[in-house]
Each structure stands twice: as C-alpha cells, then as structure tokens.
Write an enzyme that holds these catalytic residues in place. Structure first.
Site, PDB file in Angstrom:
ATOM      1  N   GLU A  32       0.957  -1.327   0.110  1.00  0.00           N
ATOM      2  CA  GLU A  32      -0.023  -0.096  -0.025  1.00  0.00           C
ATOM      3  C   GLU A  32       0.881   1.267  -0.142  1.00  0.00           C
ATOM      4  O   GLU A  32       0.472   2.227  -0.800  1.00  0.00           O
ATOM      5  CB  GLU A  32      -0.810   0.010   1.423  1.00  0.00           C
ATOM      6  CG  GLU A  32      -1.670  -1.115   1.505  1.00  0.00           C
ATOM      7  CD  GLU A  32      -1.150  -2.421   2.469  1.00  0.00           C
ATOM      8  OE1 GLU A  32       0.203  -2.472   2.101  1.00  0.00           O
ATOM      9  OE2 GLU A  32      -1.805  -2.907   3.045  1.00  0.00           O
ATOM     10  N   CYS A  81      -2.004  -2.528   7.329  1.00  0.00           N
ATOM     11  CA  CYS A  81      -1.593  -2.291   8.665  1.00  0.00           C
ATOM     12  C   CYS A  81      -1.934  -0.812   9.108  1.00  0.00           C
ATOM     13  O   CYS A  81      -2.272  -0.179   8.393  1.00  0.00           O
ATOM     14  CB  CYS A  81      -0.272  -2.583   8.737  1.00  0.00           C
ATOM     15  SG  CYS A  81       1.102  -1.422   8.047  1.00  0.00           S
TER      16      CYS A  81
HETATM   17  N1  LIG Z   1      -1.206  -4.999   4.619  1.00  0.00           N
HETATM   18  C1  LIG Z   1      -0.002  -5.595   4.272  1.00  0.00           C
HETATM   19  N2  LIG Z   1       0.725  -5.262   3.536  1.00  0.00           N
HETATM   20  C2  LIG Z   1       1.963  -5.481   3.069  1.00  0.00           C
HETATM   21  O1  LIG Z   1       2.601  -5.474   1.964  1.00  0.00           O
HETATM   22  N3  LIG Z   1       2.565  -6.465   4.240  1.00  0.00           N
HETATM   23  C3  LIG Z   1       3.758  -7.037   3.921  1.00  0.00           C
HETATM   24  C4  LIG Z   1       4.924  -6.943   5.057  1.00  0.00           C
HETATM   25  C5  LIG Z   1       5.527  -8.314   4.655  1.00  0.00           C
HETATM   26  O2  LIG Z   1       6.237  -8.256   3.679  1.00  0.00           O
HETATM   27  C6  LIG Z   1       4.444  -9.132   4.522  1.00  0.00           C
HETATM   28  C7  LIG Z   1       3.839  -9.908   5.622  1.00  0.00           C
HETATM   29  O3  LIG Z   1       4.741 -10.989   6.303  1.00  0.00           O
HETATM   30  P1  LIG Z   1       4.211 -12.090   7.217  1.00  0.00           P
HETATM   31  O4  LIG Z   1       4.087 -11.495   8.417  1.00  0.00           O
HETATM   32  O5  LIG Z   1       2.869 -12.370   6.798  1.00  0.00           O
HETATM   33  O6  LIG Z   1       5.330 -13.017   7.017  1.00  0.00           O
HETATM   34  O7  LIG Z   1       3.221  -8.433   3.729  1.00  0.00           O
HETATM   35  C8  LIG Z   1       1.696  -6.891   5.234  1.00  0.00           C
HETATM   36  C9  LIG Z   1       0.504  -6.414   5.467  1.00  0.00           C
HETATM   37  C10 LIG Z   1      -0.040  -6.891   6.830  1.00  0.00           C
HETATM   38  O8  LIG Z   1      -0.679  -5.886   7.425  1.00  0.00           O
HETATM   39 ZN   LIG Z   2       1.566  -1.530   5.881  1.00  0.00          ZN
END
Ligand SMILES: Nc1nc(=O)n([C@H]2C[C@H](O)[C@@H](COP(=O)(O)O)O2)cc1CO
Ligand SMILES: [Zn+2]
Length: 159
Positions: free
Chosen positions: A79, A103
């Site tokens: 995002e 997040c």
């Molecule tokens: N909304 C999100 N967008 C994201 O791009 N991420 C990314 C951060 C990490 O590279 C990965 C999550 O890693 P894991 O904790 O599931 O092994 O996804 C994570 C979230 C979750 O909130």
């Molecule tokens: Zn994020």
C-alpha cells in the site's frame, strides 16, 4: 451483440492487485495494491518489497529472530509503495484494492493521501493490534472498508 462474460471492475482491479503481488520476493506473504480513481482509471500499483537500492539478496526475509535480522525492519508494504509510486497523481476520493487488509502504518498514509475506500481480499491478521488500530483510524476518518466478494471466476494466464 456484446460479450456478456467480461470481468467486472472489482474482478479487474483485484485481479491486477493479485497479479502485482506475484512480483513480491517475500516467501510468506505476497501483497498487491491497486489504486483506482472514481472514474475507474488505475492511478498506481505496488507490492511489498525492499526499498530501492537494497539488494533483495542481501536483505533478510526471516519472520523471526533478532529484529535487525528480520524483514519487518526493512520491507516496504504494498500500500505504501502504491501511494509513493503515485506521487504525481491526486488520490482524493480514490479506492485502493488490496490483497491483504492494511496495517496501521499504511492506514495513516492511506488516510493522509485522501483515499476514500479500501477494498480488501484477505483479512488474515484481523485480530492483531495493527488491524484493530487500522480499523479504528479508518472508522474515525470515514474511509469505507469493503470486503472483496470473490466471484469464483478463475483466470488463467499463459505467461
Ligand atoms: N497489509 C499488508 N501489506 C503488506 O505489504 N505487508 C507485507 C509486509 C511483509 O512483507 C509481509 C507480511 O509478512 P508475514 O508477517 O505475513 O510473514 O507482507 C503486510 C501487510 C499486513 O498488514
Ligand atoms: Zn502496511
């Protein structure tokens, strides 16, 4: 007569977010984001990855261990990448299609950029503090949260 089995806007944009996620080097979660204007024009795309110039092969991809040796210290979320990649576009009133619920940190950037709606696919971290804080902020800021309704349609691409 026109075709009737064309994909709808939601399938199209979530499909592009899913395809974009396939660029991710993260071994556990590949995330994609597609920002769309109120006129259904694509404004930006992003996936989770290391910052520009940080060699993917030199960075840690671990989830656990000493914090400096985990990916969490370094990886740029899908995002945030999509927002930063759209520096010359106005995101006011836009929608963002995300393959994973945002997040709390990306939530701040989504709100500040003027995005008005989040359409999300997975919500696998629903009960974490990060997701709770994200929902709290989205609600206060009046950002619409829409769970994507999978249509069940399969899309096969020969690449
Ligand atoms: N909304 C999100 N967008 C994201 O791009 N991420 C990314 C951060 C990490 O590279 C990965 C999550 O890693 P894991 O904790 O599931 O092994 O996804 C994570 C979230 C979750 O909130
Ligand atoms: Zn994020």
């Amino acid at each position: 007569m026109k075709r009737t089995d064309y994909i709808n806007w939601d399938e199209y944009f979530m499909g592009i977010a899913l395809l974009t996620a396939m660029r991710s080097k993260d071994p556990s979660s590949q995330v994609g984001a597609c920002i769309v204007s109120p006129e259904n024009k694509i404004l930006s795309l992003g996936y989770n990855g290391m910052p520009i110039g940080c060699d993917d092969d030199a960075m840690p991809w671990e989830r656990e261990g000493e914090p400096l040796n985990t990916k969490y210290m370094y990886v740029c979320h899908a995002e945030l990448n999509a927002i930063l990649n759209s520096a010359h576009n106005n995101l006011k009133g836009a929608r963002v299609y995300v393959t994973l619920f945002p997040c709390n940190e990306c939530t701040k950037a989504i709100i500040q950029s003027g995005i008005a709606e989040v359409v999300y696919y997975s919500d696998k971290y629903h009960d974490t503090d990060s997701s709770v804080a994200a929902r709290f902020m989205f609600q206060k800021a009046g950002v619409r949260l829409t769970p994507y309704q999978p249509s069940g349609r399969k899309a096969e691409l020969e690449l």
